[in-house]
Scaffold this active site. Sequence first.
Site, PDB file in Angstrom:
ATOM      1  N   HIS A 234      -9.657   2.608   0.810  1.00 26.75           N
ATOM      2  CA  HIS A 234      -9.617   1.436   1.676  1.00 26.75           C
ATOM      3  C   HIS A 234     -10.691   1.501   2.765  1.00 26.75           C
ATOM      4  CE1 HIS A 234      -7.797  -1.983   3.809  1.00 26.75           C
ATOM      5  NE2 HIS A 234      -6.970  -2.126   2.782  1.00 26.75           N
TER       6      HIS A 234
ATOM      7  N   GLU B 243     -11.514  -2.826  -2.862  1.00 26.92           N
ATOM      8  CA  GLU B 243     -10.403  -2.004  -3.327  1.00 26.92           C
ATOM      9  C   GLU B 243     -10.297  -2.118  -4.848  1.00 26.92           C
ATOM     10  OE1 GLU B 243      -6.937  -3.054  -0.751  1.00 26.92           O
ATOM     11  OE2 GLU B 243      -8.492  -4.101   0.394  1.00 26.92           O
TER      12      GLU B 243
ATOM     13  N   HIS C 263       0.805  -1.234   0.000  1.00 27.16           N
ATOM     14  CA  HIS C 263       0.000   0.000   0.000  1.00 27.16           C
ATOM     15  C   HIS C 263       0.836   1.281   0.000  1.00 27.16           C
ATOM     16  CE1 HIS C 263      -3.559  -2.292   0.118  1.00 27.16           C
ATOM     17  NE2 HIS C 263      -3.759  -2.358   1.427  1.00 27.16           N
TER      18      HIS C 263
END
Length: 345
Positions: free
Chosen positions: A175, A309, A101
Site C-alpha cells: 500500500h 494495489e 485490508h
Amino acid sequence: MKIEIQDILSKWKLYTLVNDNGMKVSFLDFGGIITNISVPDQTNTIENVVLGFKNYADYEKNSNYFGAIIGRVAGRIQDASFTIQNQTFLLEANEGDHHLHGGSGGYHQVIWRASPFQTDDTAGVKLTHKSLGGEGGYPGTIEVAVTYTLTNSNELILDYDGKSDETTVLTMTNHSYFNLSGNLAATIHNHHVTMESNEFVELDTRLIPTGNKINVSNTPFDFRTERKLGDGINSISAQNKVANSGYDHYFIFNQNKQQSIRVKEETSGRVMKIKTTQPGVVMYTANTLVEGLDLSEGKSRPYLGVCFETQASPASLHHAGFPPVILKAHELYEKQTVFSFGIER
C-alpha cells in the site's frame, strides 16, 4: 549492493537496501512498511518518491496504511462476511459494516520475521509470518512470505507466497503511496498514467463493488492511452464523485496484454513501470488523505500520493465474474509485482 539494518524504537528493525546506482529502499519488519524509496530524477538528484511518517512511532496507528503489506485480503469485504464451502465466516467490521485490508490485526500490524540476503546484483529481505486459523475470523492456518529484492536495474521486486492448511481467502498487496515529483514537491494531479485495462469495477456510495463492470471507453477511467490523474480528480463523473473526487477503483487488466502500468511525472522526468502477475489493480489517489500529518518531507494533504494495489478482487466473494481470492488447502499462492524506476527527458 548493500543492506543496512537499524534498530527502531527498541522493538523494530529498519532494513535499507542500496544498489550500485544509489537507489535506496527502506522498510520496517513491522508491517513490512516501506518508509522510503529514493531514486534519481533527470538531473540525477536522488529523492524520496513514497509517503512516509516523519516519526516512526506514528506507524503504530497507520490508518492510511502507508507503505504496508496488506492481508489476508486487500480491499473491502462486503458486510464483513463471506461463504466458502457452504460455511459462512464473520470478520471484523472495521469500516462501517464492512471489513477493510485484513482488519485491525492485519498483516500491516504484525512484526514479520526477516531474513536478509545478498548477491552481486541484488540485495533483499524475505519477510515471513504465520497466522493461525480463526485469527480475524479467517479460516485456515496460513504461512505467508513477502520478499523485497532490489536490483542494479533500479527494480524493486515484491514476491508474495502463501500456503494454508484449509481452504481460505488470500490476496496480498503493498500500500505504498507514490509521488514521483520527489520529496513531495507537488500533488499527483500531473502524474501521467498508462494502463492496459478495458474495464473497471463500479462502486456504490459505501465504496463497495456493485457487481457491475464498466467499460472505460469515453470515461476518465480510460488509461489505455496516457492520461493525467487530474482528469479524474477534477471530473464530474458519478464514479469519480463516489470515490470522493478521484480514483479508488479496481481495474481489471486485459488478459491478452502484458499486465503493466506506466507512470510519468514530467517535471522530474521520473518514470515508474509496474509489471505484475496479479489480474488487476486498485488505483487510489489519496482522495481522503487528511491534512496535517507529519510526513518525512512535509505535511499530508489530499492527492499527495497514488497507490497501485495489485491484487485479485474481494468482490469475487459476493459476485460472479471477478478475479477470485479463494486459496484452496495446500495450494501454493505465488504472485509477483515489480516496480522499476527510470527517467525520460
